[in-house]
Design an enzyme around this catalytic site. Structure first.
Site, PDB file in Angstrom:
ATOM      1  N   TYR A 134       0.834  -1.203   0.000  1.00  0.00           N
ATOM      2  CA  TYR A 134       0.000   0.000   0.000  1.00  0.00           C
ATOM      3  C   TYR A 134       0.871   1.257   0.000  1.00  0.00           C
ATOM      4  O   TYR A 134       0.526   2.256  -0.632  1.00  0.00           O
ATOM      5  CB  TYR A 134      -0.926   0.002   1.210  1.00  0.00           C
ATOM      6  CG  TYR A 134      -1.804   1.234   1.298  1.00  0.00           C
ATOM      7  CD1 TYR A 134      -2.663   1.584   0.257  1.00  0.00           C
ATOM      8  CD2 TYR A 134      -1.782   2.062   2.422  1.00  0.00           C
ATOM      9  CE1 TYR A 134      -3.468   2.710   0.331  1.00  0.00           C
ATOM     10  CE2 TYR A 134      -2.589   3.188   2.501  1.00  0.00           C
ATOM     11  CZ  TYR A 134      -3.425   3.510   1.459  1.00  0.00           C
ATOM     12  OH  TYR A 134      -4.215   4.627   1.526  1.00  0.00           O
ATOM     13  N   ARG A 141       1.105   6.869  -6.784  1.00  0.00           N
ATOM     14  CA  ARG A 141      -0.017   7.785  -6.967  1.00  0.00           C
ATOM     15  C   ARG A 141       0.424   9.232  -6.776  1.00  0.00           C
ATOM     16  O   ARG A 141       0.117  10.099  -7.603  1.00  0.00           O
ATOM     17  CB  ARG A 141      -1.141   7.429  -5.991  1.00  0.00           C
ATOM     18  CG  ARG A 141      -2.295   8.430  -5.989  1.00  0.00           C
ATOM     19  CD  ARG A 141      -3.522   7.934  -5.245  1.00  0.00           C
ATOM     20  NE  ARG A 141      -3.262   7.630  -3.847  1.00  0.00           N
ATOM     21  CZ  ARG A 141      -4.205   7.213  -2.990  1.00  0.00           C
ATOM     22  NH1 ARG A 141      -5.458   7.054  -3.413  1.00  0.00           N
ATOM     23  NH2 ARG A 141      -3.916   6.946  -1.726  1.00  0.00           N
ATOM     24  N   TYR A 194      -1.070  12.830   7.095  1.00  0.00           N
ATOM     25  CA  TYR A 194      -0.654  11.787   8.022  1.00  0.00           C
ATOM     26  C   TYR A 194       0.830  11.911   8.331  1.00  0.00           C
ATOM     27  O   TYR A 194       1.627  12.273   7.440  1.00  0.00           O
ATOM     28  CB  TYR A 194      -0.905  10.401   7.425  1.00  0.00           C
ATOM     29  CG  TYR A 194      -2.320   9.891   7.537  1.00  0.00           C
ATOM     30  CD1 TYR A 194      -3.265  10.500   8.355  1.00  0.00           C
ATOM     31  CD2 TYR A 194      -2.714   8.756   6.832  1.00  0.00           C
ATOM     32  CE1 TYR A 194      -4.559  10.017   8.447  1.00  0.00           C
ATOM     33  CE2 TYR A 194      -4.005   8.263   6.919  1.00  0.00           C
ATOM     34  CZ  TYR A 194      -4.918   8.899   7.732  1.00  0.00           C
ATOM     35  OH  TYR A 194      -6.206   8.409   7.832  1.00  0.00           O
ATOM     36  N   ARG A 207     -11.674  13.103   2.315  1.00  0.00           N
ATOM     37  CA  ARG A 207     -12.627  12.197   2.963  1.00  0.00           C
ATOM     38  C   ARG A 207     -13.914  12.063   2.162  1.00  0.00           C
ATOM     39  O   ARG A 207     -14.624  11.052   2.277  1.00  0.00           O
ATOM     40  CB  ARG A 207     -12.940  12.694   4.372  1.00  0.00           C
ATOM     41  CG  ARG A 207     -11.727  12.753   5.293  1.00  0.00           C
ATOM     42  CD  ARG A 207     -11.087  11.407   5.501  1.00  0.00           C
ATOM     43  NE  ARG A 207      -9.930  11.496   6.396  1.00  0.00           N
ATOM     44  CZ  ARG A 207      -9.123  10.491   6.652  1.00  0.00           C
ATOM     45  NH1 ARG A 207      -9.307   9.312   6.082  1.00  0.00           N
ATOM     46  NH2 ARG A 207      -8.094  10.652   7.466  1.00  0.00           N
ATOM     47  N   GLU A 315     -14.067  -1.459   6.114  1.00  0.00           N
ATOM     48  CA  GLU A 315     -14.047  -0.134   5.491  1.00  0.00           C
ATOM     49  C   GLU A 315     -15.387   0.047   4.780  1.00  0.00           C
ATOM     50  O   GLU A 315     -15.908  -0.899   4.186  1.00  0.00           O
ATOM     51  CB  GLU A 315     -12.887  -0.008   4.505  1.00  0.00           C
ATOM     52  CG  GLU A 315     -12.826   1.337   3.795  1.00  0.00           C
ATOM     53  CD  GLU A 315     -11.544   1.517   2.997  1.00  0.00           C
ATOM     54  OE1 GLU A 315     -10.460   1.250   3.569  1.00  0.00           O
ATOM     55  OE2 GLU A 315     -11.611   1.904   1.817  1.00  0.00           O
TER      56      GLU A 315
END
Length: 328
Positions: A134, A141, A194, A207, A315
């Site tokens: 990930y 990305r 983060y 979000r 999730e």
């Protein structure tokens, strides 16, 4: 990836030429529509796929740089899959290439605003040369966003990233010719802020995203989990994680209504995709969500998939649309 129920290799697309879909429980699709096949077991929900984008009846199918797309002059929905290339940082390289092609497609077809992205990759929590896959995905990305001149914080798309048993990187996206409004959650630190504990390249997503398209106001809530601040909660307890996830969803819905200055969206009127790390967790989670969200059962789709953090068991993503009022 945990053992999953078997699923068909190929699924026939249901009619709906102007609807972009994600079809869970399939490696490949047959038919002329535009949909993304995702080889993650469908535990409960429609075999014909989840409608994630609704375009006008005038939508046409176009191909661009490896993406198969629906375009209607206002919205662009596209899907693609790409095998990992090279060695070592194969997923990072593949992700960067896929997103570069995505931005090239948007530019070529004239849809400059990236609204929502769905990502599915094999072995999301697996370590490769000491680096979680990930994190390699996030690296690729973010590099592609930077190369395309896209924002890395603030006005970034809603998104999700889930783990599937095997296969190529699979991406679906929705872009627009109108601006979108990104939303954050006051209960959480923005993912793009983060700390380095979660990798040198932060996840590039908001979000949620609000988008006015045609006569409708659309809400796209990103994959949401039991995270408060930046920390995961209730390790090993799927019901407690589901409860915390609902609290985060409700906070985002409240934020959307605040931006619109009206009670436009209600939890009971949205559609949800619930990703479960363990298929056996379906009964207690479904019971909790039916009670807490107030939804009818057909609004809940359950899929067996791995979540981006190894300690997270669930999730949930959500979406819905209402009549637009008074926003340019």
């Amino acid at each position: 990836m945990n053992a999953q129920p078997a699923f068909p290799t190929t699924v026939d697309l249901v009619p709906g030429a102007n609807t972009g879909r994600i079809v869970f429980g399939a490696d490949t699709l047959a038919g002329d529509g535009v949909a993304l096949a995702v080889p993650a077991a469908l535990l409960a929900g429609p075999a014909g796929g989840v409608a994630v984008a609704r375009l006008s009846p005038a939508a046409a199918v176009v191909e661009s740089d490896g993406f198969r797309c629906l375009a209607d002059g206002e919205l662009l929905f596209g899907v693609s899959s790409i095998d990992e290339t090279g060695t070592g940082d194969g997923l990072g390289v593949t992700t960067e290439l896929a997103y570069r092609r995505l931005f090239t497609t948007m530019a070529a077809l004239g849809y400059p605003v990236l609204v929502r992205v769905w990502n599915y990759l094999a072995g999301i929590n697996r370590q490769e040369e000491g680096v979680e896959r990930y994190r390699r995905f996030n690296r690729g990305r973010q590099r592609a966003f930077a190369a395309a001149g896209q924002a890395l914080t603030g006005r970034v798309p809603a998104a999700c990233a889930l783990g599937v048993p095997a296969g190529p990187l699979r991406i679906a996206f929705l872009a627009s010719r109108r601006p979108m409004l990104p939303l954050e959650n006051p209960r959480q630190i923005s993912a793009y802020h983060y700390p380095d504990d979660y990798g040198a390249y932060s996840p590039t997503f908001s979000r949620a995203a609000l988008l006015q398209a045609g006569a409708c106001e659309n809400l796209f809530i990103s994959g949401t989990a039991a995270i408060v601040g930046h920390r995961s909660c209730y390790t090993g307890d799927v019901v407690a994680q589901a409860e915390e996830t609902v609290a985060n969803l409700l906070a985002v819905i409240a934020g959307a209504n605040l931006l619109l200055d009206r009670a436009a969206f209600a939890a009971r009127q949205l559609d949800y995709v619930v990703y479960l790390r363990h298929a056996g967790d379906l009964p207690p989670v479904r019971a909790l969500l039916l009670a807490r969200l107030g939804v009818s059962p057909e609004r809940l789709v359950f899929v067996a998939a791995d979540v981006c953090r190894a300690e997270l068991l669930i999730e949930i993503e959500a979406g819905g649309r209402v009549e637009a009022r008074g926003r340019a």
